[in-house]
Structures are given as structure tokens and as C-alpha cells.
Design a protein around this motif. Sequence first.
Motif, PDB file in Angstrom:
ATOM      1  N   SER A  29      26.884  53.410  79.585  1.00 47.38           N
ATOM      2  CA  SER A  29      28.087  54.060  79.061  1.00 47.38           C
ATOM      3  C   SER A  29      29.249  53.101  78.827  1.00 47.38           C
ATOM      4  CB  SER A  29      28.536  55.179  80.007  1.00 47.38           C
ATOM      5  OG  SER A  29      28.757  54.673  81.315  1.00 47.38           O
ATOM      6  N   SER A  30      29.141  51.869  79.305  1.00 47.23           N
ATOM      7  CA  SER A  30      30.242  50.908  79.171  1.00 47.23           C
ATOM      8  C   SER A  30      29.721  49.595  78.612  1.00 47.23           C
ATOM      9  CB  SER A  30      30.900  50.665  80.534  1.00 47.23           C
ATOM     10  OG  SER A  30      31.709  49.498  80.516  1.00 47.23           O
ATOM     11  N   ALA A  31      30.248  49.176  77.486  1.00 43.28           N
ATOM     12  CA  ALA A  31      29.854  47.892  76.908  1.00 43.28           C
ATOM     13  C   ALA A  31      30.264  46.742  77.817  1.00 43.28           C
ATOM     14  CB  ALA A  31      30.491  47.729  75.535  1.00 43.28           C
ATOM     15  N   ALA A  32      31.417  46.886  78.475  1.00 37.44           N
ATOM     16  CA  ALA A  32      31.893  45.826  79.367  1.00 37.44           C
ATOM     17  C   ALA A  32      30.963  45.676  80.568  1.00 37.44           C
ATOM     18  CB  ALA A  32      33.313  46.129  79.827  1.00 37.44           C
ATOM     19  N   ALA A  33      30.527  46.798  81.146  1.00 31.57           N
ATOM     20  CA  ALA A  33      29.601  46.739  82.276  1.00 31.57           C
ATOM     21  C   ALA A  33      28.261  46.160  81.843  1.00 31.57           C
ATOM     22  CB  ALA A  33      29.409  48.132  82.870  1.00 31.57           C
ATOM     23  N   ALA A  34      27.779  46.561  80.673  1.00 32.72           N
ATOM     24  CA  ALA A  34      26.507  46.034  80.176  1.00 32.72           C
ATOM     25  C   ALA A  34      26.575  44.523  79.992  1.00 32.72           C
ATOM     26  CB  ALA A  34      26.139  46.713  78.857  1.00 32.72           C
TER      27      ALA A  34
END
Length: 332
Positions: A29-34
Motif C-alpha cells: 500500500s505504500s511506495a515508500a515502504a516498498a
Amino acid sequence: MAPERARAAFVFPGQGSQAPGMGCGLRESSAAAASVWQVADASYGASLSDLVGAGSPEDLRPTDVQQPAIVAASVAAFAAFNETLGVDGAAVTANGYPVNVAAVAGHSVGLVSAVVAAGCTLVGEAVALVRDRGRFMATAAFEKPGRMAAVLGLDEPAVESLTSAIRTETPGSYLSVANINAPGQVVVAGDLVAIDRIVNEGRGAGARRVIPLNVGGAFHSVAMLPAQAAMRERLLAVGIDPPAAPVISNIDAGHLVDPSGIRAELANHIAAPVRWLDGVRAIEALGVRHIVEFGHGSVLTGMLRRTVKGIELHNVSDMASARAAAAALTDG
């Protein structure tokens, strides 16, 4: 920073917070986390995200898997929080950051996550560092076998007295206090015989319960001195910049504000007790209105509920909680 905002502290959990599948939903759900997990995989030298996503609790038990996984999950949660604030990356920025961050802190290996969040080093560097930290600690534990146990219902002086008595009566014992987590929650580490004794004798000494912990060694004790020395050498190859906010020491709850102090702490705390309760008191003294835990579960938040009053507690482990914490901290 934003001085008109209420002050906040960011905290990061250590061993015991891990679980299979942690951070998987946030990666989706999060590009930053990915992005954090992609960097972690590359730095770890294998797919850490697959180990976490498809592994069993036993797969996550080795320290050189568990510690990088915890750091990756915590930093990914922080990156997702930053994403909701419109901030790129996984660190507090020195200028213009929309939250008034008074300090960052981490419990044991969580200190490495805190150092990343303070902008001292990058997540890829941190994951490789804690992979090696885990290996150093596993080697030390093999050479000097030991275990840990949580003593509930006694304060630190009472536990110190109990460990001293058992140590005196047990030849070769190195039983000692390892973590002071919250009022009435103290963890001890030591040799196998002494840990068995405190588990069996603790209630007779006034403890409500003494719980053996499922860990691979006597961490934060003299058994870890070889790991401390190895970590000190390993840190020579790690770039550390000044923090954007003070880092609270595990050893003495002091404010770490320069790279040399942070570098020393990252090595020395491996064989020293984690004085988490003192660190929480130091955070309280800063006048914060919010404390945010980043990572899977809510281990630290649970301790904080027993320790602090009048401070709003938040845990960020998914996008919903990231948005809720961001709204609370930027609204005042």
C-alpha cells in the motif's frame, strides 16, 4: 522543524516485535515502504522480504535474520509515515520537517532504526550492519551459552539484589540485569544454571512471575563482550552523520547528538543493560505530547502505557495508522 507544533518523540522496537508477514500489507500500500524493503533485500544479500513474508516464526528466530527484518519493517513504517506527510525518504529532515521531533529512541536493535530515522545513516547501510550484528551476537552466544528471563512485579533494586545473591551462590555465573523496560518489568540475562534458578526462585523472592524468554543468548550481558568488540570494528566502515534530532542512549538515557557518541553507543550497548525506562523518563522531560512507535505490533506502546501519563501514544504499522498519526501530529 515546526516550533508551533506539539513536540513528539519517535521510538523503534527491538527483538520480540517480529512476526511472520510483518510489513507485507504496508509494502503493498505504500511506495515508500516498498522502496525500503527493496533496498533491504539488496543490502541483506538475499530476499529478506520473502523470508519475512513466507517464513515461519522459527525462520525468523536467528539473530542475523530477525534483527535486519525488524529494522526493515520499522524503517518501512517510518517511510510510509513520511509519505503521508509529503516527505521523501525514511528520515527526519533538518529543515522544514512538518513534525516537531524532540528525540528519537530505539530499544536494543531498534536503536539502529532510530539512527536511520534521525538521518545518521541510510537503510541499506543499517540492514547490512544489523545482519552482521546478529551474526556477532550469535557467535558470542554459542561461545558462552545463556538465556534471558523477564521478572515481573519487582523493581530494579530488588531484581539486582536477587541476581547478586544467585550469582554469588552459582560458580561461574554471570547473571545480571539486561533490560529495565517499565515499572515492575525487568529482564535478566545469564548462564543457563542461574536463569533456571531465578525462574524457579523468583516468586519466592516477591516476583509476580518470572518468564523464560525464547531468545538465542544472554544478550546485553558480559557474554556479548566479543560481539561488542566485533561491532566496534565493523562500525569503522559505517558512515554516520549528525542526527536531525537527539538520539536517546540505551546505556544512560543521555542525548546523543554527534557521530562519535552514536558510533560508540551502537557498539557498547550490545553488552550493557538497556535502560529503556530511564530513556522514557528522559523523553517525558522534553515535554512531548506525542510518542509514536514505528514497526510491527505495539511492544513499546504497551510498556509506555504503564509508564507515562498525559502523552498521546501512537503506533504506525499500516497506512491507516500512518495517516492517523500524521494527522494527530500535524494538527497540534
